[in-house]
Each structure stands twice: as C-alpha cells, then as structure tokens.
Design a protein around this motif. Structure first.
Motif, PDB file in Angstrom:
ATOM      1  N   THR A   9       0.829  -1.216   0.000  1.00  0.00           N
ATOM      2  CA  THR A   9       0.000   0.000   0.000  1.00  0.00           C
ATOM      3  C   THR A   9       0.863   1.265   0.000  1.00  0.00           C
ATOM      4  O   THR A   9       0.333   2.369  -0.035  1.00  0.00           O
ATOM      5  N   SER A  58       8.335  -2.810   2.324  1.00  0.00           N
ATOM      6  CA  SER A  58       7.783  -2.133   3.507  1.00  0.00           C
ATOM      7  C   SER A  58       8.806  -1.140   4.037  1.00  0.00           C
ATOM      8  O   SER A  58       9.972  -1.145   3.644  1.00  0.00           O
ATOM      9  N   TYR A 107      19.544   4.361  10.508  1.00  0.00           N
ATOM     10  CA  TYR A 107      18.597   3.811   9.534  1.00  0.00           C
ATOM     11  C   TYR A 107      19.326   2.889   8.553  1.00  0.00           C
ATOM     12  O   TYR A 107      18.815   1.833   8.192  1.00  0.00           O
TER      13      TYR A 107
END
Ligand SMILES: NC(=O)c1ccc[n+]([C@@H]2O[C@H](COP(=O)([O-])OP(=O)(O)OC[C@H]3O[C@@H](n4cnc5c(N)ncnc54)[C@H](OP(=O)(O)O)[C@@H]3O)[C@@H](O)[C@H]2O)c1
Length: 258
Positions: A9, A58, A107
C-alpha cells in the motif's frame, strides 16, 4: 505467478502491485491496512499460503535508528520464517545504494541488518538497491533544514523516479533469484547541495543552502562523495528529473527539483 507485496500500500508497493497486475500476475498488497502485519505476524500465514514470490518494500514507520533496526529485524525474521515454511521461491527486497558505506547512520544500519538476514536465510533472494527517489528529495531538504538554513554535504546523488524503482522491482520479482544484489539509479548525477540550492531558488523558497561537509544526512556525518551513487554495472532508469518535475507539477504544488 502469485506475488505477495509486503508494503503493497506504500509509495513503491502500490506501483509494484499495479505493474505486476498489468503483466498478468496475481499481485497481493500486504500491509497492516490490508490485515497483514509482519511485526505481530497477523495475517501473514494466510497471505503467504500459495505465494511464489514475496516482495518486501515495507518501511519502518519511524526512520529513527533504533526503531528502524527493531522494525527491519523483527519484520524480516518473521517474513523469512514464514516464507521458508510455505516454500516461497524468491524473496525480493528493496534496499538503498550505499547502505554498506553509510553505517554511521542508524537507519542504514537497520537496512544492512535486513540485508544480512536475507543473505543468511537460505531463501532464494534478490536485493534491489535503489538510489534516492525524486519523491524523497523534499524530505531530504526538510530533514536538513533549521530555520531558514539547509545544511547539506556536497556529495554526489543520482536520484530516480519511484515509477522506475517499481519497474525494476517488478521485473526482478518475476525473474530468477540472483542470490545477490542489483543496483538501480537515475540517469543523471548531481551534487546534493547544488541540486537543492537550484531547486529552492527556482521555486522561490526562501531557505538558503549552506554547503557543509559535516552536515548530518539521516544520522550520517561526513561521507565519501561517492557514498550515495552506484558502482559499475548499475541499471540506469530512464526518467530524467526535469521530466518527472513536469509530470508531477499538476499534482504537487512545489516539488523540489522544479
Ligand atoms: N526513500 C528513498 O529514497 C529510498 C531509496 C531506496 C530504497 N528505499 C526503501 O524503499 C522501501 C519502501 O519505501 P516507500 O517510500 O515506498 O515506503 P512507504 O511509502 O512509507 O510505505 C511503507 C509500507 O510499509 C508498510 N508497513 C509498515 N509497517 C508494516 C508492518 N508492520 N507490516 C507490513 N507492512 C508494513 C506500510 O503499510 P500501511 O500503509 O498499512 O501502514 C506501507 O505499505 C523502504 O524499505 C526504503 O528503505 C527508499
């Protein structure tokens, strides 16, 4: 081919689902919004039952280092275990060009951990490392902003359109597992500070770009000028920044790059 798209999505995921569908594959968007959560495991077994390929595009809800490490580690472990149980034939994950050179940033350490789990899993895989999306340039600018000043390192950057990222990921998903890494990048190379300076100037943004070799880039201070750009053999995408800006202009009031 039945392809489950984890993060289907999201920005890249929704484009991957659309492209695979257009090419006659059954592409299933899997994310919390569709009842599949790779952190809690909810809905994962139902989604993966019968899947040939799993694409993981994701992202961690937080880009902060510790939170991202927690997300990518837990999510990837849960996913790979379920894939092994269901005999999934190909795991494709989207990572970032230069991840292994940017390990002073939390990250990027999280993305490196994700890559390591995939390599060690025994599930046939391909890691697609992409450069920064054009769609992400505004966020890079905002993250480097303090008041009216944007501090950026004069490093090279070779950004690309999210559409081209999705094309590369989709093509990889229906191909043979490489058990290795492929790099994709945009067609043009810029200096990050110069690119943002010109873009802000063109659109009348009052922020001033200060070239600062020690400005943090998502937790990474001081990087080699080539840290964000690919090595030889990278696949170069077609869409040039100016084309993307022209196409995006009606949808976005002020894209960086305009
Ligand atoms: N930004 C860049 O320039 C760049 C460059 C190279 C590579 N990448 C990589 O590209 C990937 C995708 O980025 P993006 O911008 O497309 O991400 P995005 O638009 O933020 O989408 C993230 C997706 O992850 C899903 N998600 C979040 N938590 C989940 C969970 N617990 N279980 C399953 N799915 C979950 C979200 O689902 P919901 O919508 O349901 O919350 C959403 O579909 C990232 O891994 C990033 O590292 C980014």
């Amino acid at each position: 081919m039945r392809v489950v798209v984890i993060g289907g999505t999201g920005l890249i995921g929704s484009k991957v689902v659309e492209r695979l569908g257009e090419h006659g594959h059954v592409a299933v968007a899997a994310s919390p919004e569709t009842g599949v959560d790779t952190i809690t495991g909810a809905g994962l077994a139902q989604a993966l039952d019968g899947a040939d390929v799993v694409v993981d595009v994701s992202n961690s809800p937080s880009l902060e280092g510790a939170a991202a490490l927690d997300f990518f580690t837990t999510s990837t472990e849960n996913l790979l275990a379920a894939e092994a149980a269901f005999g999934v034939r190909h795991h494709v994950a989207l990572s970032i060009v230069g991840t292994d050179r940017l390990t002073s940033g939390g990250y990027f350490r999280a993305k490196q951990a994700q890559e390591g789990l995939i390599r060690d899993s025994g599930v046939p895989y391909t890691i697609v490392r992409a450069t920064q999306f054009y769609e992400f340039l505004g966020r890079i600018t905002d993250a480097a902003t303090n008041g009216n000043t944007v501090r950026l390192q004069p490093v090279f950057i070779q950004p690309m359109a999210a559409d081209d990222v999705a094309k590369a990921v989709g093509r990889t998903a229906v191909g043979t597992p490489m058990n290795g890494t492929v790099e994709v990048a945009g067609p043009q190379r810029y200096r990050l500070d110069e690119l943002v300076r010109q873009a802000l100037g063109k659109r009348g943004d009052p922020r001033q770009v200060v070239t600062d070799p020690r400005a943090p880039y998502f937790g990474v201070s001081e990087m080699d000028e080539d840290a964000l750009v690919p090595g030889e053999g990278a696949i170069l995408a077609e869409t040039r920044l100016q084309e993307w800006v022209r196409a995006a202009a009606p949808r976005q009031s002020a894209p960086v790059g305009a």
